[in-house]
Design a protein around this motif. Structure first.
Motif, PDB file in Angstrom:
ATOM      1  N   ALA A 166      -8.803 -23.474 -50.140  1.00 33.84           N
ATOM      2  CA  ALA A 166      -9.104 -22.957 -51.484  1.00 33.84           C
ATOM      3  C   ALA A 166     -10.593 -22.721 -51.709  1.00 33.84           C
ATOM      4  N   VAL A 195       5.070 -22.254 -49.895  1.00 31.98           N
ATOM      5  CA  VAL A 195       5.491 -23.488 -49.229  1.00 31.98           C
ATOM      6  C   VAL A 195       5.105 -24.650 -50.140  1.00 31.98           C
ATOM      7  N   GLU A 202     -15.658 -18.883 -54.987  1.00 34.08           N
ATOM      8  CA  GLU A 202     -16.705 -17.999 -55.530  1.00 34.08           C
ATOM      9  C   GLU A 202     -16.134 -16.694 -56.071  1.00 34.08           C
ATOM     10  N   THR A 224     -11.992 -26.306 -47.024  1.00 35.64           N
ATOM     11  CA  THR A 224     -10.816 -27.139 -47.242  1.00 35.64           C
ATOM     12  C   THR A 224     -11.208 -28.609 -47.268  1.00 35.64           C
ATOM     13  N   SER A 225     -10.528 -29.361 -48.120  1.00 33.32           N
ATOM     14  CA  SER A 225     -10.890 -30.778 -48.319  1.00 33.32           C
ATOM     15  C   SER A 225     -10.261 -31.670 -47.261  1.00 33.32           C
ATOM     16  N   GLY A 239       6.468 -31.002 -49.142  1.00 34.22           N
ATOM     17  CA  GLY A 239       7.775 -31.443 -48.622  1.00 34.22           C
ATOM     18  C   GLY A 239       8.505 -30.338 -47.892  1.00 34.22           C
ATOM     19  N   GLU A 240       7.972 -29.086 -47.940  1.00 34.36           N
ATOM     20  CA  GLU A 240       8.591 -27.970 -47.208  1.00 34.36           C
ATOM     21  C   GLU A 240       7.775 -27.662 -45.959  1.00 34.36           C
ATOM     22  N   PHE A 243      -7.836 -26.598 -55.603  1.00 32.45           N
ATOM     23  CA  PHE A 243      -6.811 -27.587 -55.959  1.00 32.45           C
ATOM     24  C   PHE A 243      -7.408 -28.847 -56.538  1.00 32.45           C
ATOM     25  N   ARG A 244      -8.604 -29.196 -56.041  1.00 36.60           N
ATOM     26  CA  ARG A 244      -9.193 -30.462 -56.482  1.00 36.60           C
ATOM     27  C   ARG A 244     -10.168 -30.266 -57.638  1.00 36.60           C
ATOM     28  N   TYR A 246      -1.671 -32.032 -45.023  1.00 34.29           N
ATOM     29  CA  TYR A 246      -1.160 -31.887 -43.649  1.00 34.29           C
ATOM     30  C   TYR A 246       0.002 -30.911 -43.650  1.00 34.29           C
ATOM     31  N   ARG A 289      -0.866 -17.636 -61.901  1.00 27.60           N
ATOM     32  CA  ARG A 289      -1.794 -17.505 -60.756  1.00 27.60           C
ATOM     33  C   ARG A 289      -1.687 -16.111 -60.129  1.00 27.60           C
ATOM     34  N   HIS A 345       0.993 -21.244 -46.069  1.00 20.80           N
ATOM     35  CA  HIS A 345       1.594 -21.815 -47.280  1.00 20.80           C
ATOM     36  C   HIS A 345       2.219 -20.745 -48.166  1.00 20.80           C
ATOM     37  N   TYR A 394       3.289 -20.069 -61.329  1.00 22.30           N
ATOM     38  CA  TYR A 394       2.976 -19.036 -60.318  1.00 22.30           C
ATOM     39  C   TYR A 394       2.756 -17.664 -60.947  1.00 22.30           C
TER      40      TYR A 394
HETATM   41  C1  BV8 Z   1       5.134 -30.917 -44.733  1.00 22.85           C
HETATM   42  C2  BV8 Z   1       1.024 -23.902 -51.708  1.00 22.85           C
HETATM   43  C3  BV8 Z   1       6.961 -31.690 -43.485  1.00 22.85           C
HETATM   44  C4  BV8 Z   1       1.303 -24.379 -53.089  1.00 22.85           C
HETATM   45  C5  BV8 Z   1       0.220 -25.935 -50.713  1.00 22.85           C
HETATM   46  C6  BV8 Z   1       1.004 -38.703 -46.647  1.00 22.85           C
HETATM   47  C7  BV8 Z   1       0.144 -38.524 -45.581  1.00 22.85           C
HETATM   48  C8  BV8 Z   1       0.080 -37.323 -44.892  1.00 22.85           C
HETATM   49  C9  BV8 Z   1       0.886 -36.247 -45.280  1.00 22.85           C
HETATM   50  C10 BV8 Z   1       1.715 -36.428 -46.347  1.00 22.85           C
HETATM   51  C11 BV8 Z   1       1.791 -37.643 -47.029  1.00 22.85           C
HETATM   52  N1  BV8 Z   1       2.688 -37.480 -48.025  1.00 22.85           N
HETATM   53  C12 BV8 Z   1       3.177 -36.236 -47.995  1.00 22.85           C
HETATM   54  C13 BV8 Z   1       2.612 -35.605 -46.965  1.00 22.85           C
HETATM   55  C14 BV8 Z   1       2.851 -34.243 -46.530  1.00 22.85           C
HETATM   56  C15 BV8 Z   1       2.184 -33.254 -47.477  1.00 22.85           C
HETATM   57  C16 BV8 Z   1       0.729 -33.594 -47.687  1.00 22.85           C
HETATM   58  O1  BV8 Z   1      -0.096 -33.346 -46.834  1.00 22.85           O
HETATM   59  N2  BV8 Z   1       0.436 -34.158 -48.878  1.00 22.85           N
HETATM   60  C17 BV8 Z   1      -0.933 -34.524 -49.176  1.00 22.85           C
HETATM   61  C18 BV8 Z   1      -1.189 -34.288 -50.668  1.00 22.85           C
HETATM   62  C19 BV8 Z   1      -1.114 -35.996 -48.794  1.00 22.85           C
HETATM   63  N3  BV8 Z   1       2.280 -31.980 -46.823  1.00 22.85           N
HETATM   64  C20 BV8 Z   1       3.373 -31.256 -47.024  1.00 22.85           C
HETATM   65  O2  BV8 Z   1       4.256 -31.535 -47.798  1.00 22.85           O
HETATM   66  C21 BV8 Z   1       3.470 -30.000 -46.166  1.00 22.85           C
HETATM   67  N4  BV8 Z   1       4.749 -29.972 -45.556  1.00 22.85           N
HETATM   68  O3  BV8 Z   1       4.473 -31.862 -44.421  1.00 22.85           O
HETATM   69  O4  BV8 Z   1       6.396 -30.689 -44.295  1.00 22.85           O
HETATM   70  C22 BV8 Z   1       8.291 -31.236 -43.072  1.00 22.85           C
HETATM   71  C23 BV8 Z   1       8.718 -31.551 -41.803  1.00 22.85           C
HETATM   72  C24 BV8 Z   1       9.976 -31.150 -41.417  1.00 22.85           C
HETATM   73  C25 BV8 Z   1      10.772 -30.414 -42.280  1.00 22.85           C
HETATM   74  C26 BV8 Z   1      10.329 -30.069 -43.548  1.00 22.85           C
HETATM   75  C27 BV8 Z   1       9.077 -30.495 -43.954  1.00 22.85           C
HETATM   76  C28 BV8 Z   1       3.359 -28.745 -47.007  1.00 22.85           C
HETATM   77  C29 BV8 Z   1       2.017 -28.699 -47.670  1.00 22.85           C
HETATM   78  C30 BV8 Z   1       1.884 -27.350 -48.361  1.00 22.85           C
HETATM   79  C31 BV8 Z   1       1.812 -27.550 -49.854  1.00 22.85           C
HETATM   80  N5  BV8 Z   1       1.453 -26.290 -50.471  1.00 22.85           N
HETATM   81  N6  BV8 Z   1      -0.040 -24.724 -51.181  1.00 22.85           N
HETATM   82  C32 BV8 Z   1       0.421 -23.664 -54.056  1.00 22.85           C
HETATM   83  O5  BV8 Z   1      -0.593 -23.060 -53.657  1.00 22.85           O
HETATM   84  O6  BV8 Z   1       0.751 -23.729 -55.239  1.00 22.85           O
HETATM   85  S1  BV8 Z   1      -1.041 -26.982 -50.343  1.00 22.85           S
HETATM   86  C33 BV8 Z   1      -2.399 -26.668 -51.319  1.00 22.85           C
HETATM   87  O7  BV8 Z   1      -3.392 -27.591 -50.888  1.00 22.85           O
HETATM   88  C34 BV8 Z   1      -3.057 -25.327 -51.146  1.00 22.85           C
HETATM   89  O8  BV8 Z   1      -2.466 -24.519 -50.151  1.00 22.85           O
HETATM   90  C35 BV8 Z   1      -4.451 -25.692 -50.694  1.00 22.85           C
HETATM   91  O9  BV8 Z   1      -5.045 -24.735 -49.917  1.00 22.85           O
HETATM   92  C36 BV8 Z   1      -4.141 -26.885 -49.923  1.00 22.85           C
HETATM   93  C37 BV8 Z   1      -5.207 -27.775 -49.446  1.00 22.85           C
HETATM   94  O10 BV8 Z   1      -6.169 -27.871 -50.387  1.00 22.85           O
HETATM   95  P1  BV8 Z   1      -7.574 -27.176 -50.037  1.00 22.85           P
HETATM   96  O11 BV8 Z   1      -7.332 -25.775 -49.636  1.00 22.85           O
HETATM   97  O12 BV8 Z   1      -8.301 -28.032 -49.091  1.00 22.85           O
HETATM   98  O13 BV8 Z   1      -8.200 -27.165 -51.459  1.00 22.85           O
HETATM   99  P2  BV8 Z   1      -8.974 -28.343 -52.147  1.00 22.85           P
HETATM  100  O14 BV8 Z   1      -9.152 -27.986 -53.565  1.00 22.85           O
HETATM  101  O15 BV8 Z   1      -8.332 -29.643 -51.769  1.00 22.85           O
HETATM  102  O16 BV8 Z   1     -10.392 -28.351 -51.410  1.00 22.85           O
HETATM  103  C38 BV8 Z   1     -11.258 -27.260 -51.563  1.00 22.85           C
HETATM  104  C39 BV8 Z   1     -12.472 -27.559 -50.705  1.00 22.85           C
HETATM  105  O17 BV8 Z   1     -13.348 -26.447 -50.801  1.00 22.85           O
HETATM  106  C40 BV8 Z   1     -13.236 -28.779 -51.167  1.00 22.85           C
HETATM  107  O18 BV8 Z   1     -13.533 -29.592 -50.037  1.00 22.85           O
HETATM  108  C41 BV8 Z   1     -14.539 -28.210 -51.767  1.00 22.85           C
HETATM  109  O19 BV8 Z   1     -15.643 -29.040 -51.487  1.00 22.85           O
HETATM  110  C42 BV8 Z   1     -14.664 -26.914 -51.007  1.00 22.85           C
HETATM  111  N7  BV8 Z   1     -15.344 -25.850 -51.754  1.00 22.85           N
HETATM  112  C43 BV8 Z   1     -15.333 -25.627 -53.096  1.00 22.85           C
HETATM  113  N8  BV8 Z   1     -16.080 -24.537 -53.354  1.00 22.85           N
HETATM  114  C44 BV8 Z   1     -16.560 -24.087 -52.170  1.00 22.85           C
HETATM  115  C45 BV8 Z   1     -16.080 -24.914 -51.148  1.00 22.85           C
HETATM  116  N9  BV8 Z   1     -16.393 -24.724 -49.848  1.00 22.85           N
HETATM  117  C46 BV8 Z   1     -17.189 -23.664 -49.551  1.00 22.85           C
HETATM  118  N10 BV8 Z   1     -17.676 -22.825 -50.481  1.00 22.85           N
HETATM  119  C47 BV8 Z   1     -17.390 -23.006 -51.786  1.00 22.85           C
HETATM  120  N11 BV8 Z   1     -17.902 -22.153 -52.699  1.00 22.85           N
END
Ligand code: BV8
Length: 239
Positions: free
Chosen positions: A24, A160, A29, A187-188, A163-164, A35-36, A192, A70, A120, A67
């Motif tokens: 994200a 996605v 910009e 990405t943060s 959980g998907e 997301f965070r 996963y 967005r 995703h 959605y």
């Molecule tokens: C799955 C679509 C299995 C939705 C998204 C415990 C431990 C580990 C994993 C898990 C757990 N519990 C659950 C899980 C699994 C879970 C997960 O990881 N949860 C997390 C919260 C712990 N994952 C899942 O569920 C995935 N699926 O595991 O499936 C499976 C196996 C078999 C069969 C079936 C299933 C699916 C995950 C997908 C979810 N959907 N997106 C939507 O968009 O509405 S994820 C969502 O978060 C977005 O896609 C987003 O991109 C993504 C990650 O966030 P980031 O992109 O990193 O965004 P964030 O805001 O966090 O960070 C932005 C960063 O940018 C920051 O660091 C900031 O400093 C930086 N930034 C800001 N401005 C700038 C910048 N950098 C540069 N320049 C700038 N200007």
């Protein structure tokens, strides 16, 4: 043409196979909220509580509204210098290049990126819950919007949810296991399996770099770090 990586192996021979992962932060910009930001809340709902199949089952109208809002915002934003730098690099680069994005916006495409996988899903596509048929969509989905395959209100966002299973995983892991340079941008490292990609690439011998506004929670898994706004630092890194 080479990314200005500090890795010694690229001094005489530029990287041959590059995988880029974006999150994200690369769209921040452009005015697309990360997301965070805002503590990851939307209308006081935790994202993890809206972007799930259970939420859709429980309150489809709320999730569609999330959605729709967005998707509508995409008409008000433009690709930024980071999206453009990536697309221009891809066009000049003669090696293998794959851009994997966690983002569901269409800014990479609009900047000109071609070898692009939306792991995703995409805001501008919807899917029939019965046939899995995909449709392009640039307006709102309501409770009466029907799919052409069933002529029934069976449409869901082609997103996605938590959980998907993410999309294109076989292609992505194959590319990670072959690449010699892995670049993570904006990405943060919270989500996963995307947050685990750096380890797959590093274990396969790739050089790895994190380009982000600030250190991510997986910063220690990267060999190299470049901090700053993507729109500021990426054009220089990719020149
Ligand atoms: C799955 C679509 C299995 C939705 C998204 C415990 C431990 C580990 C994993 C898990 C757990 N519990 C659950 C899980 C699994 C879970 C997960 O990881 N949860 C997390 C919260 C712990 N994952 C899942 O569920 C995935 N699926 O595991 O499936 C499976 C196996 C078999 C069969 C079936 C299933 C699916 C995950 C997908 C979810 N959907 N997106 C939507 O968009 O509405 S994820 C969502 O978060 C977005 O896609 C987003 O991109 C993504 C990650 O966030 P980031 O992109 O990193 O965004 P964030 O805001 O966090 O960070 C932005 C960063 O940018 C920051 O660091 C900031 O400093 C930086 N930034 C800001 N401005 C700038 C910048 N950098 C540069 N320049 C700038 N200007």
């Amino acid at each position: 043409m080479t990314a200005n990586s500090t890795d010694r192996r690229f001094v005489n021979r530029p990287p041959q196979r590059i995988v880029v992962l974006t999150g994200a932060g690369i769209s921040a910009e452009s005015g697309v909220r990360t997301f965070r930001d805002n503590d990851g809340l939307w209308e006081n709902h935790r994202l993890e509580d809206v972007a799930t199949p259970e939420a859709f089952e429980r309150d489809a109208e709320l999730v569609q509204r999330f959605y729709n809002a967005r998707r509508a915002q995409l008409n008000e934003v433009q690709p930024n210098l980071a999206h453009i730098a990536l697309a221009e690099f891809e066009q000049r680069y003669t090696g293998d290049f794959l851009l994997v994005t966690q983002n569901v916006d269409d800014l990479h495409e609009r900047a000109g990126s071609q070898h692009l996988l939306h792991m995703h899903g995409e805001l501008k596509r919807v899917r029939c819950t019965r046939t899995e048929q995909l449709y392009d969509m640039d307006t709102d989905i309501t409770a009466t919007t029907c799919c052409a395959c069933c002529n029934a209100p069976n449409l869901r966002p082609h997103i996605v949810w938590f959980g998907e299973m993410p999309l294109f995983m076989d292609d992505i892991f194959h590319a990670l296991e072959q690449c010699d340079l892995f670049i993570s941008i904006g990405t943060s490292g919270h989500v996963y399996p995307a947050a685990g990609f750096v380890e797959v690439a590093a274990n396969a011998g790739a050089h790895t770099i994190e380009i982000n506004l600030e250190p991510s929670c997986i910063k220690d898994n990267f060999a190299e770090h470049l901090y700053g706004k993507a729109g500021d630092v990426l054009p220089g890194y990719l020149q």
